[in-house]
Design a protein around this motif. Structure first.
Motif, PDB file in Angstrom:
ATOM      1  N   VAL A 121      69.365  16.910  48.519  1.00 11.58           N
ATOM      2  CA  VAL A 121      67.948  17.115  48.842  1.00 11.58           C
ATOM      3  C   VAL A 121      67.116  16.132  48.017  1.00 11.58           C
ATOM      4  CG1 VAL A 121      66.066  18.784  48.985  1.00 11.58           C
ATOM      5  CG2 VAL A 121      68.432  19.556  49.272  1.00 11.58           C
ATOM      6  N   PRO A 122      66.776  14.967  48.577  1.00 16.39           N
ATOM      7  CA  PRO A 122      66.105  13.933  47.801  1.00 16.39           C
ATOM      8  C   PRO A 122      64.659  14.236  47.441  1.00 16.39           C
ATOM      9  CG  PRO A 122      66.285  13.255  50.094  1.00 16.39           C
ATOM     10  CD  PRO A 122      67.069  14.530  49.952  1.00 16.39           C
ATOM     11  N   GLU A 123      63.986  15.055  48.250  1.00 20.74           N
ATOM     12  CA  GLU A 123      62.585  15.367  47.958  1.00 20.74           C
ATOM     13  C   GLU A 123      62.271  16.788  48.399  1.00 20.74           C
ATOM     14  OE1 GLU A 123      60.625  13.442  51.983  1.00 20.74           O
ATOM     15  OE2 GLU A 123      60.733  12.233  50.154  1.00 20.74           O
ATOM     16  N   VAL A 124      61.117  17.282  47.966  1.00 22.72           N
ATOM     17  CA  VAL A 124      60.723  18.649  48.278  1.00 22.72           C
ATOM     18  C   VAL A 124      59.976  18.669  49.609  1.00 22.72           C
ATOM     19  CG1 VAL A 124      59.476  20.694  47.488  1.00 22.72           C
ATOM     20  CG2 VAL A 124      60.554  19.163  45.817  1.00 22.72           C
ATOM     21  N   GLY A 125      60.552  19.362  50.595  1.00 21.80           N
ATOM     22  CA  GLY A 125      59.907  19.523  51.884  1.00 21.80           C
ATOM     23  C   GLY A 125      59.301  20.911  52.007  1.00 21.80           C
ATOM     24  N   TRP A 126      58.962  21.317  53.239  1.00 23.26           N
ATOM     25  CA  TRP A 126      58.300  22.610  53.412  1.00 23.26           C
ATOM     26  C   TRP A 126      59.203  23.772  53.020  1.00 23.26           C
ATOM     27  CZ3 TRP A 126      59.892  26.542  56.618  1.00 23.26           C
ATOM     28  CH2 TRP A 126      60.839  26.227  57.601  1.00 23.26           C
ATOM     29  N   LEU A 127      60.524  23.643  53.271  1.00 22.49           N
ATOM     30  CA  LEU A 127      61.447  24.695  52.839  1.00 22.49           C
ATOM     31  C   LEU A 127      61.512  24.778  51.320  1.00 22.49           C
ATOM     32  CD1 LEU A 127      64.583  24.670  55.195  1.00 22.49           C
ATOM     33  CD2 LEU A 127      63.089  26.600  54.656  1.00 22.49           C
ATOM     34  N   GLY A 128      61.427  23.618  50.691  1.00 24.79           N
ATOM     35  CA  GLY A 128      61.433  23.598  49.232  1.00 24.79           C
ATOM     36  C   GLY A 128      60.232  24.307  48.639  1.00 24.79           C
ATOM     37  N   TRP A 129      59.050  24.060  49.230  1.00 21.74           N
ATOM     38  CA  TRP A 129      57.844  24.729  48.718  1.00 21.74           C
ATOM     39  C   TRP A 129      57.866  26.219  49.030  1.00 21.74           C
ATOM     40  CZ3 TRP A 129      55.922  22.308  45.009  1.00 21.74           C
ATOM     41  CH2 TRP A 129      55.794  20.931  45.012  1.00 21.74           C
ATOM     42  N   LEU A 130      58.422  26.577  50.189  1.00 24.51           N
ATOM     43  CA  LEU A 130      58.594  28.002  50.497  1.00 24.51           C
ATOM     44  C   LEU A 130      59.531  28.651  49.477  1.00 24.51           C
ATOM     45  CD1 LEU A 130      58.227  30.481  52.321  1.00 24.51           C
ATOM     46  CD2 LEU A 130      60.136  29.632  53.714  1.00 24.51           C
ATOM     47  N   GLY A 131      60.620  27.955  49.167  1.00 26.37           N
ATOM     48  CA  GLY A 131      61.554  28.454  48.163  1.00 26.37           C
ATOM     49  C   GLY A 131      60.894  28.616  46.805  1.00 26.37           C
ATOM     50  N   ALA A 132      60.032  27.660  46.452  1.00 31.88           N
ATOM     51  CA  ALA A 132      59.330  27.747  45.168  1.00 31.88           C
ATOM     52  C   ALA A 132      58.408  28.965  45.140  1.00 31.88           C
ATOM     53  CB  ALA A 132      58.532  26.471  44.922  1.00 31.88           C
ATOM     54  N   ALA A 133      57.778  29.268  46.277  1.00 30.83           N
ATOM     55  CA  ALA A 133      56.896  30.441  46.354  1.00 30.83           C
ATOM     56  C   ALA A 133      57.693  31.738  46.209  1.00 30.83           C
ATOM     57  CB  ALA A 133      56.130  30.437  47.677  1.00 30.83           C
ATOM     58  N   VAL A 134      58.866  31.803  46.862  1.00 29.79           N
ATOM     59  CA  VAL A 134      59.725  32.985  46.736  1.00 29.79           C
ATOM     60  C   VAL A 134      60.224  33.112  45.301  1.00 29.79           C
ATOM     61  CG1 VAL A 134      61.880  34.054  47.507  1.00 29.79           C
ATOM     62  CG2 VAL A 134      60.379  32.941  49.169  1.00 29.79           C
ATOM     63  N   TRP A 135      60.603  31.968  44.715  1.00 26.77           N
ATOM     64  CA  TRP A 135      61.030  31.964  43.302  1.00 26.77           C
ATOM     65  C   TRP A 135      59.918  32.514  42.413  1.00 26.77           C
ATOM     66  CZ3 TRP A 135      59.083  30.101  38.807  1.00 26.77           C
ATOM     67  CH2 TRP A 135      59.932  30.049  37.700  1.00 26.77           C
ATOM     68  N   LEU A 136      58.688  32.062  42.634  1.00 25.08           N
ATOM     69  CA  LEU A 136      57.564  32.504  41.802  1.00 25.08           C
ATOM     70  C   LEU A 136      57.339  33.996  41.942  1.00 25.08           C
ATOM     71  CD1 LEU A 136      55.243  31.788  39.908  1.00 25.08           C
ATOM     72  CD2 LEU A 136      53.838  31.297  41.927  1.00 25.08           C
ATOM     73  N   LEU A 137      57.411  34.509  43.171  1.00 22.88           N
ATOM     74  CA  LEU A 137      57.286  35.956  43.381  1.00 22.88           C
ATOM     75  C   LEU A 137      58.344  36.702  42.571  1.00 22.88           C
ATOM     76  CD1 LEU A 137      56.176  38.463  44.932  1.00 22.88           C
ATOM     77  CD2 LEU A 137      57.907  37.955  46.689  1.00 22.88           C
TER      78      LEU A 137
END
Length: 246
Positions: A121-137
């Motif tokens: 995964v070379p860069e953060v896409g929309w799934l990556g940002w969604l994952g970051a939001a779930v991680w933060l929760l």
């Protein structure tokens, strides 16, 4: 280094970390030393994979380190000055393979999405940002839940059961948070099909938390406490929900 080579090195590193921890635990006379390593081990694997990949998915690695270091410090602080964890005093025979080596394998397996993200995964896409939001929760639930539990235990005239704050909506906000953390890290890896193929890793972690050595063991230790049966009857076992009326 290739992804295959990375997996071999992190696998060997996991075993070495737990062997060293086992030696330290035996000298301390505290087998629960392994609990502190659990979070730190994931952080070490994340940093190692990031370095071996030549600088991969920084966000995934960084969030793993933040989660792991926070958890390790919390467990170390919680256990300091207390006796051995009752779970370990009940273990018969040599715990090296049944506890330490088993957890080394589980840690390596659960960390596969983080390792895969470093290579595929070379860069953060929309799934990556969604994952970051779930991680933060999850991180908020776990951190706040642990803080509320620690504050409850430090109150001299506390009620027999903690049923306020996040604990009003789930009997295990810390375990639910942990599950969200690993679901989020998995979503970050899903930007590539190889990362998505590691789906059994978060599934294994969530099953351990909800059905294995997490929530069920805690419930078993709590079931004789006054008021706990009533608490169970109206409070969700894992996923946060409004408490039942009655």
């Amino acid at each position: 280094m290739s992804f295959t080579g990375n997996l071999a090195i992190t696998g060997a590193l996991s075993i070495v970390l737990f062997v060293i921890t086992y030696v330290i635990a035996r000298r301390r006379g505290r087998l629960d030393t392994i609990d502190t390593l659990w979070g730190l081990g994931f952080a070490v694997i994340a940093v190692t994979s990031y370095a071996l990949s030549g600088g991969g998915h920084l966000l995934s690695a960084a969030l793993t380190v933040v989660w792991g270091v926070r958890l390790a410090w919390h467990i170390h602080s919680r256990n300091h000055g207390r006796g051995e964890d009752p779970r370990y005093t009940k273990i018969k025979g040599n715990p090296f393979y049944r506890v330490y080596m088993l957890q080394a394998v589980i840690m390596w397996f659960v960390s596969l999405p983080v390792q895969a993200a470093q290579y595929w995964v070379p860069e953060v896409g929309w799934l990556g940002w969604l994952g970051a939001a779930v991680w933060l929760l999850g991180f908020v639930f776990e951190t706040v839940g642990d803080h509320q539990l620690a504050r409850y235990k430090a109150t001299p005239d506390r009620p027999p059961v903690l049923n306020t704050g996040l604990w009003r909506y789930t009997r295990h906000p810390n375990y639910f948070g942990d599950a969200c953390v690993w679901a989020g890290l998995y979503l970050m890896a899903c930007e590539h099909w190889i990362g998505a193929a590691t789906v059994l890793s978060p599934v294994a972690m969530i099953l351990l938390l909800a059905k294995g050595s997490g929530a069920p063991l805690t419930e078993r230790a709590m079931r004789e406490r006054p008021g706990y049966a009533e608490y169970v009857s109206r409070t969700s076992g894992f996923f946060p929900l409004p408490p039942k009326k009655g």
